[in-house]
Design a protein around this motif. Structure first.
Motif, mmCIF file in Angstrom:
data_model
loop_
_atom_site.group_PDB
_atom_site.id
_atom_site.type_symbol
_atom_site.label_atom_id
_atom_site.label_comp_id
_atom_site.label_asym_id
_atom_site.label_seq_id
_atom_site.Cartn_x
_atom_site.Cartn_y
_atom_site.Cartn_z
ATOM 1 N N MET A 60 0.827 -1.210 0.000
ATOM 2 C CA MET A 60 0.000 0.000 0.000
ATOM 3 C C MET A 60 0.855 1.251 0.000
ATOM 4 N N ASN A 61 1.928 1.243 0.790
ATOM 5 C CA ASN A 61 2.822 2.406 0.813
ATOM 6 C C ASN A 61 3.413 2.682 -0.565
ATOM 7 N N GLU A 62 3.773 1.636 -1.269
ATOM 8 C CA GLU A 62 4.347 1.802 -2.605
ATOM 9 C C GLU A 62 3.324 2.398 -3.572
ATOM 10 N N THR A 63 2.083 1.957 -3.467
ATOM 11 C CA THR A 63 1.029 2.498 -4.326
ATOM 12 C C THR A 63 0.758 3.962 -4.005
ATOM 13 N N PHE A 64 0.701 4.283 -2.713
ATOM 14 C CA PHE A 64 0.527 5.683 -2.319
ATOM 15 C C PHE A 64 1.677 6.533 -2.835
ATOM 16 N N LYS A 65 2.902 6.025 -2.695
ATOM 17 C CA LYS A 65 4.067 6.774 -3.159
ATOM 18 C C LYS A 65 3.977 7.066 -4.652
ATOM 19 N N ASN A 66 3.621 6.065 -5.426
ATOM 20 C CA ASN A 66 3.499 6.265 -6.871
ATOM 21 C C ASN A 66 2.434 7.296 -7.202
ATOM 22 N N GLY A 67 1.295 7.223 -6.490
ATOM 23 C CA GLY A 67 0.212 8.159 -6.740
ATOM 24 C C GLY A 67 0.586 9.595 -6.439
ATOM 25 N N PHE A 68 1.319 9.793 -5.358
ATOM 26 C CA PHE A 68 1.730 11.157 -5.010
ATOM 27 C C PHE A 68 2.853 11.648 -5.927
ATOM 28 N N TRP A 69 3.797 10.757 -6.251
ATOM 29 C CA TRP A 69 4.932 11.185 -7.061
ATOM 30 C C TRP A 69 4.517 11.611 -8.466
ATOM 31 N N VAL A 70 3.570 10.923 -9.071
ATOM 32 C CA VAL A 70 3.159 11.317 -10.417
ATOM 33 C C VAL A 70 2.446 12.666 -10.405
ATOM 34 N N ARG A 71 2.025 13.096 -9.231
ATOM 35 C CA ARG A 71 1.364 14.397 -9.105
ATOM 36 C C ARG A 71 2.315 15.474 -8.576
ATOM 37 N N GLY A 72 3.586 15.147 -8.464
ATOM 38 C CA GLY A 72 4.576 16.147 -8.095
ATOM 39 C C GLY A 72 4.844 16.315 -6.613
ATOM 40 N N TRP A 73 4.327 15.427 -5.784
ATOM 41 C CA TRP A 73 4.633 15.463 -4.354
ATOM 42 C C TRP A 73 5.980 14.783 -4.138
ATOM 43 N N ARG A 74 6.802 15.359 -3.235
ATOM 44 C CA ARG A 74 8.145 14.827 -3.017
ATOM 45 C C ARG A 74 8.486 14.736 -1.530
ATOM 46 N N GLU A 75 9.389 13.800 -1.213
ATOM 47 C CA GLU A 75 9.927 13.682 0.133
ATOM 48 C C GLU A 75 10.731 14.931 0.465
ATOM 49 N N ARG A 76 10.764 15.304 1.737
ATOM 50 C CA ARG A 76 11.498 16.502 2.129
ATOM 51 C C ARG A 76 12.132 16.299 3.497
ATOM 52 N N ARG A 77 13.362 16.760 3.629
ATOM 53 C CA ARG A 77 14.054 16.731 4.921
ATOM 54 C C ARG A 77 14.192 18.146 5.474
ATOM 55 N N ASN A 78 14.093 18.252 6.778
ATOM 56 C CA ASN A 78 14.370 19.494 7.485
ATOM 57 C C ASN A 78 15.555 19.232 8.402
ATOM 58 N N SER A 79 16.736 19.717 8.017
ATOM 59 C CA SER A 79 17.963 19.436 8.759
ATOM 60 C C SER A 79 18.263 20.537 9.769
ATOM 61 N N PHE A 80 18.859 20.146 10.888
ATOM 62 C CA PHE A 80 19.173 21.101 11.950
ATOM 63 C C PHE A 80 20.250 20.504 12.854
ATOM 64 N N TYR A 81 20.721 21.313 13.797
ATOM 65 C CA TYR A 81 21.720 20.855 14.759
ATOM 66 C C TYR A 81 21.162 20.948 16.171
ATOM 67 N N VAL A 82 21.582 19.993 17.021
ATOM 68 C CA VAL A 82 21.142 19.971 18.414
ATOM 69 C C VAL A 82 22.342 19.813 19.331
ATOM 70 N N THR A 83 22.108 20.107 20.604
ATOM 71 C CA THR A 83 23.106 19.912 21.641
ATOM 72 C C THR A 83 22.364 19.743 22.950
ATOM 73 N N ALA A 84 23.096 19.547 24.057
ATOM 74 C CA ALA A 84 22.443 19.244 25.334
ATOM 75 C C ALA A 84 22.037 20.490 26.115
#
Length: 203
Positions: A60-84
């Motif tokens: 199901m995840n693969e089918t959802f991924k294909n459906g969103f990707w053909v419509r231009g939806w993409r994975e996205r990362r939000n990178s940041f730094y952390v400390t204590a």
């Protein structure tokens, strides 16, 4: 598949209707294109359901991924730094990634690189499809969607979940809409502080 229920948190659904009706329509189209019965391909090895054919989250995840990707939806990362150091983190959260790292180093700490990743983003709308373990939904709602919202990457998040009727035909530990609806509403009107739409689906 079809949408059986949805819940609008902090006017998330209303926002989509006014500002991104086309994107909401795309989400609905992707859901309706998923062949529910066709994804009942997983033979259970669990004691309570051994030998029973269940819905396959992977398929199901693969089918959802294909459906969103053909419509231009993409994975996205939000990178940041952390400390204590708490006070340092509060002071740098709104900065860019490089500025965060530099500020941590200036304070004498080791910057730790981290990130949040979301399944699909398009025009400031994020979608997570969750057929994994139930604990992952809280991470999606209270960490992923919130992080992307606070970082001004999205305006609203959409969480797609199976209804209880569908979850009963899946492996143990899978989340379901009704439980996570309660988990959201019992936090109070303003928590999590990000506009959301919870979507419950079933065949």
């Amino acid at each position: 598949m079809q949408i059986m229920e949805y819940y609008s948190h902090l006017n998330g659904w209303e926002y989509l209707q006014v500002h991104h009706r086309t994107l909401w329509d795309e989400v609905c189209q992707v859901i309706t294109e998923v062949d529910g019965p066709g994804h009942k391909t997983k033979v259970s090895r669990e004691k309570r359901t051994r030998g029973k054919v269940l819905y396959s989250p992977k398929a199901m995840n693969e089918t959802f991924k294909n459906g969103f990707w053909v419509r231009g939806w993409r994975e996205r990362r939000n990178s940041f730094y952390v400390t204590a150091d708490e006070s340092l983190l509060r002071g740098i959260y709104g900065l860019g990634e490089r500025e965060q790292k530099a500020a941590i180093e200036r304070a004498g700490y080791d910057p730790i690189s981290s990130y949040n990743q979301t399944d699909f983003i398009k025009d400031r709308v994020a979608v997570e499809v969750q057929f994994g373990k139930y604990a992952f939904v809280a991470h999606d709602l209270f960490v992923k969607h919130l992080s992307f919202y606070v970082s001004d990457i999205i305006d609203v998040g959409i969480e797609i979940l199976p209804m209880k009727s569908m979850e009963q035909e899946m492996s143990s530990g899978v989340p379901y809409y009704e439980r996570d609806l309660l988990n959201v509403i019992r936090q109070g009107r303003g928590v999590p502080a990000v506009p959301l739409v919870l979507v419950g689906i079933a065949p």
